[in-house]
Design a protein around this motif. Structure first.
Motif, short mmCIF file in Angstrom:
data_model
loop_
_atom_site.label_atom_id
_atom_site.label_comp_id
_atom_site.label_asym_id
_atom_site.label_seq_id
_atom_site.Cartn_x
_atom_site.Cartn_y
_atom_site.Cartn_z
N PHE A 77 21.46 35.36 53.91
CA PHE A 77 22.63 35.16 53.06
C PHE A 77 23.70 35.90 53.44
CE2 PHE A 77 21.40 33.04 48.85
CZ PHE A 77 22.49 32.29 48.84
N LEU A 78 24.70 35.15 53.68
CA LEU A 78 25.97 35.77 54.11
C LEU A 78 26.98 35.63 52.98
CD1 LEU A 78 25.96 34.35 57.62
CD2 LEU A 78 25.07 36.38 57.30
N ASP A 79 27.90 36.66 52.94
CA ASP A 79 29.15 36.74 51.89
C ASP A 79 30.28 35.73 52.71
OD1 ASP A 79 31.47 36.83 50.35
OD2 ASP A 79 31.13 39.01 50.16
N THR A 80 30.19 34.51 52.26
CA THR A 80 31.23 33.66 53.14
C THR A 80 32.37 33.15 52.28
OG1 THR A 80 30.05 31.97 52.28
CG2 THR A 80 29.69 32.50 54.41
N THR A 130 34.43 42.46 52.15
CA THR A 130 33.18 42.35 51.29
C THR A 130 32.51 43.79 51.47
OG1 THR A 130 30.97 40.99 51.66
CG2 THR A 130 32.24 41.71 53.81
N PRO A 131 31.90 43.99 50.54
CA PRO A 131 31.59 45.53 50.29
C PRO A 131 30.88 46.37 51.31
CG PRO A 131 30.20 44.13 48.67
CD PRO A 131 31.16 43.32 49.59
N ASN A 173 36.66 40.26 56.14
CA ASN A 173 35.42 39.92 56.03
C ASN A 173 34.97 39.17 57.23
OD1 ASN A 173 32.85 38.95 55.92
ND2 ASN A 173 33.23 37.90 53.93
N PRO A 174 34.37 39.42 58.48
CA PRO A 174 34.26 38.67 59.75
C PRO A 174 33.46 37.44 59.45
CG PRO A 174 33.30 40.87 59.88
CD PRO A 174 33.67 40.94 58.36
N LEU A 175 32.70 37.59 58.19
CA LEU A 175 31.83 36.51 58.12
C LEU A 175 32.36 35.06 57.72
CD1 LEU A 175 28.99 38.31 56.23
CD2 LEU A 175 29.08 37.81 58.47
N LEU A 176 33.89 35.24 57.40
CA LEU A 176 34.43 33.83 57.03
C LEU A 176 34.54 33.15 58.22
CD1 LEU A 176 37.08 35.57 54.78
CD2 LEU A 176 35.27 34.33 53.99
N ARG A 181 29.41 34.01 62.29
CA ARG A 181 28.12 33.58 61.71
C ARG A 181 26.98 32.91 62.71
NH1 ARG A 181 31.78 31.01 57.65
NH2 ARG A 181 30.91 29.00 57.94
N GLU A 182 27.58 32.30 63.70
CA GLU A 182 26.59 31.51 64.59
C GLU A 182 26.25 32.82 65.55
OE1 GLU A 182 28.47 28.51 67.16
OE2 GLU A 182 26.53 28.15 68.25
#
Lengths: 325, 524
Positions: free
Chosen positions: B270-273, B278-279, B291-294, B299-300
């Protein structure tokens, strides 16, 4: 005597109250049981409804107050998981655990104390030394490992003994006991041995140390000098003098077997309280956790009272009482 | 202890006589990992309870071993227009006490199921589609649904049917004690102790064919090692949830047979998108970053960094299959075009650089350590794989009773867990995990990363709003395409369900993990 019992009773009640509060806060801090219990695809409205129904939406102090009110009327709450009153759930399983604990403690006493006496009386002989060396094994081998080895050896390879459950039980006074049937006894052997092993080692060491301490004392020498039969010296004078520390430890050990037979119960699939508590913790079944620990505290209080009473029996110098000690 | 020789003897006797092979008076003992919490079929929806309840009670529609809907107490179902489904009930079925099964019992069940007091996982959700249910005659049921959706068929497979005459006014305690536990299923209830043994005896008149076993004992054995030992010592004839570390040992044993099938559980990251900050992600020096996951490229990159084959090979000892989506290959709405990400650390690094993180960043990966197969070790392996592409990753694993409340409280940034598509439909996972979290409408209840994509929402809703199962499948596959090409979450592998039985016993492995006494048969 009466004053002593009343004082102990009050102390016990205070401990139970403090403990219930600590456990309540502790389980509350771990997290929300609904997250564990609910079907993951249940929608948010259902989750809220469940939280509300279980009263978990209330602030902690309200939840605790409700619990105390119910507990004072003898209701320790209903298990979230089973929907069965927590007290009932625990009492239903208590005989299984008690049976195991009593058997293990008896084994430990009947094997540990005689071996400890031998190890203390003949300490230079080879067999005394090997008893002592053997007790190190009993101390150092972890219970779960010994349990698995017992299962492998006697259950899987030799196929002599059953390895799980209680086997056949007989109902006496509405309670199921397995030590009254042959099949039940066979089921009892391995888990009881597994639990007893550590205690046997402990009692050997304690008895031996006691014997070594008592033997050089004047009254023993005097008894020997008087030509009293050695067996009588041991049973009348040595044993009686080392009993006080032993009784204390037996009491505490019995309590901890009942309370914490978790590992053995889960390896041997013994349907006792230990297995229940570990599963309840995994599922954050708070009513069961709190009720269980309260039962255990009460049990320890009782054991301590019994041990104190035994002191008085064993040693005439000990007087029970409040302040006149 | 029932020994292997008794069974062999029984087998030989049957072979020589070669008559009525089902009349073997053998008994069986089954060791299961998770015990049922209740014998009340509607107390709490937990798959493990359902399996044992299903020994005694039937559903209208059942799921076969591959999750396909199959007739049970209903022999056929059809949409007769206007949102009304017509179900024809099986005739000649009797309850364990001899009373006939009729439409009255079904209507009674629909009344009772959502209204069991104290249920922590209520059945109401499976009847939420039912606007009205009526019985035109004794063996026909009409169900008017709220939404145009085939969902009701899948939901009916979750609801065990209880008898009206025994169940009227019955409480959970009455089902636990056996007083109301009168079903139509393959076995009759004998006794049950919570956390103890469930004793069953064969229903000779079962419409699906009587079991070869006169009596069956189902015993909870939560400890992995002792469950395997019970099988090896002959105390159990069948065990479920064979742990990977025992798999090789049991496979090599001549006296043991292995039965396995893919699981409905798919593990994923799961990723915080959602959140800007993000904490558990910072720059390498510990300072706060966006947050880099945005960024989809990040993510890829994470997905490409995961060596799925290695994890399956080393940690699951081969008991898994790489996954590219939540739905499994036999489920309704599986998307054939979605492949598991290849293992390509070089390309992952390039993507990170392209996204503006040539030196990576720092993050903590959380996961449970007592919930899924090898979960703690998998989290460790993932952290190493992420570290290898320059993302300094710490690991924090915890017991699931701590993990899940924290994960749902959105305390984490990147975390490992699994989803079980128990209903065998792709929209089950899409609605639960990937649709935008919407409290009002009840969408995305388990969307802990708060991924949100209007295409996914729209297509999934469309899939859930048609009577045509094929159309629903096509739409969900399309929705899944949008979500997984966007790396909304990172699917890792399908777990395997493994059973082991002593020689002479055969078990029909089921994707839904249920260990059913009726699935156990004698080798012929």
């Amino acid at each position: 005597m009466i004053a002593f019992l009343i004082q102990r009773l009050l102390q016990g009640a205070a401990v139970v109250a403090a403990m219930s509060l600590i456990v309540f806060i502790g389980v509350y801090a771990i997290g929300d049981p609904v997250e564990i219990l609910i079907n993951p695809d249940a929608d948010q409205a259902t989750r809220e409804a469940v939280t509300q129904m279980l009263g978990l939406d209330q602030p902690l102090w309200v939840q605790y107050w409700r619990f105390v009110q119910a507990a004072l009327q003898g209701d320790l709450g209903t298990s979230f998981v089973f929907n069965i009153p927590a007290g009932e759930l625990i009492l239903e399983r208590m005989p299984a655990t008690l049976e195991l604990a009593v058997t293990a403690t008896l084994m430990a006493i009947l094997i540990g104390i005689p071996l400890g006496l031998i190890a203390g009386l003949d300490q230079e002989r080879w067999y005394a030394k090997s008893i002592l060396a053997g007790s190190i094994l009993g101390f150092s081998l972890p219970t779960f490992w010994v349990g698995l080895i017992l299962i492998l050896t006697f259950g899987v390879w030799l196929n002599w003994l059953p390895v799980f459950g209680r086997g056949e039980t007989v109902s006496v006074f509405g309670i199921e006991w397995s030590f009254l049937t042959l099949d039940g006894l066979a089921h009892l052997v391995l888990p009881a041995t597994n639990l007893a092993l550590f205690k046997i080692a402990l009692f050997i060491r304690l008895t031996r140390a006691g014997v070594r301490e008592v033997l050089p004392q004047d009254f023993i020498r005097y008894a020997n000098a008087m030509g009293i039969h050695p067996a009588r010296v041991v049973s009348r004078h040595v044993l009686k003098n080392i009993m006080i520390p032993l009784v204390t430890v037996i009491g505490i050990e019995f309590g901890s077997v009942v309370a914490f037979a978790v590992v053995t119960e889960s390896i041997f699939n013994w349907p006792g309280m230990g297995k229940l508590i570990i599963e309840s913790i995994n599922r954050l079944d708070r009513p069961v956790i709190v009720a269980y620990l309260m039962v255990i505290v009460v049990m320890f209080v009782i054991i301590n009272v019994v041990v104190d009473l035994l002191y008085a029996v064993l040693d005439p110098r000990v007087r029970l009482g409040g302040s006149n000690r | 202890m029932k020994s292997f020789t008794t069974l062999l003897g029984a087998g030989l006797a049957a072979a020589t006589l070669a008559v009525a092979p089902l009349a073997l008076a053998a008994d069986a003992t089954i060791g299961i990992r998770t015990e049922p919490a209740s014998m009340d079929p509607h107390f709490s929806y937990v798959a493990t309870s359902k399996a044992q309840v299903t020994n005694v009670f039937d559903t209208l529609i059942m799921r076969d071993k591959d999750l396909q809907l199959a007739p049970a107490l209903a022999t056929s179902w059809e949409h007769i227009g206007d949102g009304v489904w017509e179900l024809k009930l099986r005739e000649g079925v009797t309850w364990h006490d001899g009373q006939p099964f009729t439409a009255e019992d079904v209507l009674f069940t629909f009344e009772r199921a959502p209204n069991v007091p104290n249920s922590p996982a209520p059945f109401g959700q499976f009847l939420s589609q039912v606007e009205e249910a009526t019985a035109p005659d004794d063996h026909t049921i009409h169900i008017k649904t709220r939404n145009p959706s085939p969902q009701i068929l899948f939901d009916l497979a979750e609801i065990p049917i209880v008898s009206k005459h025994a169940g009227d006014g019955a409480t959970t305690a009455d089902y636990n004690s056996g007083k109301a536990t009168i079903g139509t299923g393959p076995f009759k209830y004998v006794s049950w102790q919570p956390g103890g043994t469930l004793k069953l005896t064969r229903n000779d008149d079962y419409w699906g064919g009587a079991s070869p076993f006169e009596t069956v004992d189902v015993i909870g054995m939560p400890n992995d090692a002792s469950r395997v030992a019970a099988l090896l010592s002959g105390d159990a004839d069948l065990i479920d949830a064979v742990p990977p570390e025992s798999y090789e040992r049991l496979k090599a044993d001549d006296e043991i047979g292995i039965f396995m099938t893919p699981d409905v559980y798919t593990t994923y990251v799961f990723l915080d998108t959602d959140r800007e900050v993000t904490p558990f992600i910072t720059a390498k020096d510990g300072s706060e970053i966006k947050n880099p996951l945005l960024d989809q490229r990040v993510r890829e990159a994470l997905s490409l960094a995961i060596n799925r084959e290695a994890i399956i090979d080393r940690l699951l000892l081969g008991l898994g299959q790489p996954a590219g989506q939540l739905a499994g290959p036999t489920m309704v709405g599986f998307n054939n075009e979605l492949q598991p990400s290849p293992y390509d650390p070089a390309r992952a690094k390039a993507l990170l650089a392209e996204a503006g993180y040539p030196d990576g960043f720092k993050m903590t990966l959380q996961g449970p350590n007592n919930r899924y197969v090898a979960d703690g070790q998998i989290a460790q392996a993932l952290a190493q794989m992420f570290s290898a592409i320059g993302i300094e990753t710490d690991v924090e694993t915890m017991p699931s009773n701590v993990f899940f409340p924290r994960a749902s409280g959105r305390e984490f940034s990147v975390f490992f867990l699994a989803w079980g598509s128990a209903q065998g439909t792709a929209w089950h996972g899409l609605r639960g995990v990937l649709m935008t979290y919407d409290k009002e409408k009840g969408y995305g209840p388990s969307n802990r990363g708060r991924y949100s994509n209007p295409n996914v929402d729209e297509l999934t809703i469309a899939a859930m709003s048609t009577f045509d199962v094929d159309e629903a499948a096509r739409l969900s596959a399309e929705a899944a395409g949008f979500a997984f090409r966007d790396f909304a979450i990172l699917p890792m592998h399908y777990q395997m369900n493994v059973w082991a039985a002593r020689n002479g016993f055969v078990y029909e492995p089921r994707q839904d993990q249920m260990t059913l006494a009726h699935g156990l048969t004698v080798k012929d």
